[in-house]
Scaffold this active site. Structure first.
Site, mmCIF file in Angstrom:
data_model
loop_
_atom_site.group_PDB
_atom_site.id
_atom_site.type_symbol
_atom_site.label_atom_id
_atom_site.label_comp_id
_atom_site.label_asym_id
_atom_site.label_seq_id
_atom_site.Cartn_x
_atom_site.Cartn_y
_atom_site.Cartn_z
ATOM 1 N N LEU A 59 0.858 -1.168 0.000
ATOM 2 C CA LEU A 59 0.000 0.000 0.000
ATOM 3 C C LEU A 59 0.901 1.227 0.000
ATOM 4 C CD1 LEU A 59 -2.702 -0.928 2.700
ATOM 5 C CD2 LEU A 59 -2.932 -1.062 0.209
ATOM 6 N N ASP A 60 0.479 2.276 -0.690
ATOM 7 C CA ASP A 60 1.238 3.520 -0.659
ATOM 8 C C ASP A 60 1.413 3.980 0.783
ATOM 9 O OD1 ASP A 60 1.160 3.475 -3.412
ATOM 10 O OD2 ASP A 60 -0.515 4.880 -3.562
ATOM 11 N N LYS A 61 2.462 4.742 1.016
ATOM 12 C CA LYS A 61 2.739 5.244 2.359
ATOM 13 C C LYS A 61 1.500 5.861 2.991
ATOM 14 C CE LYS A 61 5.307 8.879 4.767
ATOM 15 N NZ LYS A 61 6.275 9.993 4.637
#
Length: 323
Positions: A140-142
């Site tokens: 997942l993106d940051k």
């Protein structure tokens, strides 16, 4: 404790390549893991060390493979509290908070999900590729929160990786996205290859004759009476970098507060309180709410739901959108 595996070649193995025979004999080990062990002198055939993967097998050859204890991973275990949605001996599903980086890297050597998992899992990690570390199956993106599955051993890591890359029918990944405007039609599919933007190499974009195929199924759950914003459910049929953010932007409904792909001029049409809430959110309004998949060992279907974080709920309520 170090482990020793033994296999006696059958008549059917006669003349076959060593790597193929051993991969079939020990399916819990990946071929790359077997190769690494062989290259490090951990395999004996009839009590003689062998280091060539391409060696031919003879019937009744006796193979002894030593598996050393996993080496400690370089990242330092850190006692960071995790929201665990499901856990067993093979894997765990966590609700990753927005703002947490998955892997340590330059500028983010600590405080990452991997640091937290090393401390949380401890000795239950049997090693991925010979290193005592968690197996990250997908990312997942940051600044995207929500459900992520992590493998604890080689067998689970390999099976889950194959599942996520090849068997999309047995995976359910549903995201909640708050977007500007109202998608037209209200539900449908977004198809379009995703690759590096030709205008900005730091961004991804829908591109022609390049990139990788991507497909997102979306459904509008709720929209404001003035059509300024909507709550959309997105389900991934593929897993490309920034896929939902890129695809929703591509159809003209970028995610609220997305610092890379967003178009936030619409926020000026709201009252001062709502504008202040939007101004302080500072990340894409995206949450991986549901994650379901077949367990790689038991075959049981695992279904998890990650609660929506409070700050995203605040944004949704300010926009008069409710789960």
């Amino acid at each position: 404790m170090p482990e020793k595996l033994t296999y006696i070649a059958t008549d059917a193995d006669e003349g076959a390549r060593l790597d193929r025979v051993l991969a079939a004999a020990w399916p819990d080990l990946s071929r790359s893991r077997i190769k690494a062990l062989i290259e490090h002198g951990q395999l004996c055939v009839n009590d003689t060390p062998v280091t060539k993967m391409s060696s031919k097998v003879k019937a009744r050859d006796v193979f002894d493979l030593n598996i050393p204890d996993p080496e400690m991973a370089e990242p330092t275990p850190e006692d960071i509290k995790l929201d665990v949605l499901y856990e067993d001996d093979d894997l765990l599903v966590i609700n990753k908070p927005a703002g947490m980086v998955v892997h340590p890297a330059a500028g983010n050597e600590s405080g990452t999900l991997v640091n937290a998992l090393l401390a949380h899992c401890g000795d239950s990690l049997s090693g991925i590729g010979g290193v005592k570390r968690p197996g990250i199956v997908h990312r997942l993106d940051k600044d995207t929160s929500g459900a992520m599955v992590v493998a604890k051993n080689d067998a689970a890591h390999r099976a889950l990786s194959n599942l996520f890359s090849e068997d999309k029918e047995n995976i359910d990944r549903a995201y909640l996205a708050v977007v500007w405007g109202v998608p037209r039609p209200l539900s449908g599919d977004i198809e379009g290859n995703i690759g590096r933007s030709p205008r900005n190499r730091k961004k991804m974009a829908v591109v022609k004759n390049a990139g990788k195929y991507a497909l997102t199924h979306y459904k509008t759950l709720q929209c404001r009476d003035d059509s300024l914003a909507s709550l959309v459910e997105c389900r991934l049929a593929t897993g490309r970098t920034h896929q939902i953010r890129v695809h929703m932007n591509h159809i003209g409904n970028s995610l609220v507060c997305d610092p890379v792909y967003g178009r936030n001029k619409t926020s000026q049409k709201f009252n001062p309180e709502t504008q202040e809430i939007l101004a302080t959110f500072n990340k894409q309004a995206l949450h991986a709410k549901t994650l379901g998949f077949l367990h790689p060992r038991t075959g049981e279907y695992i279904s998890t739901v990650a609660p929506v974080p409070d700050d995203l709920l605040t944004v949704m309520h300010a926009l008069e959108l409710y789960v």
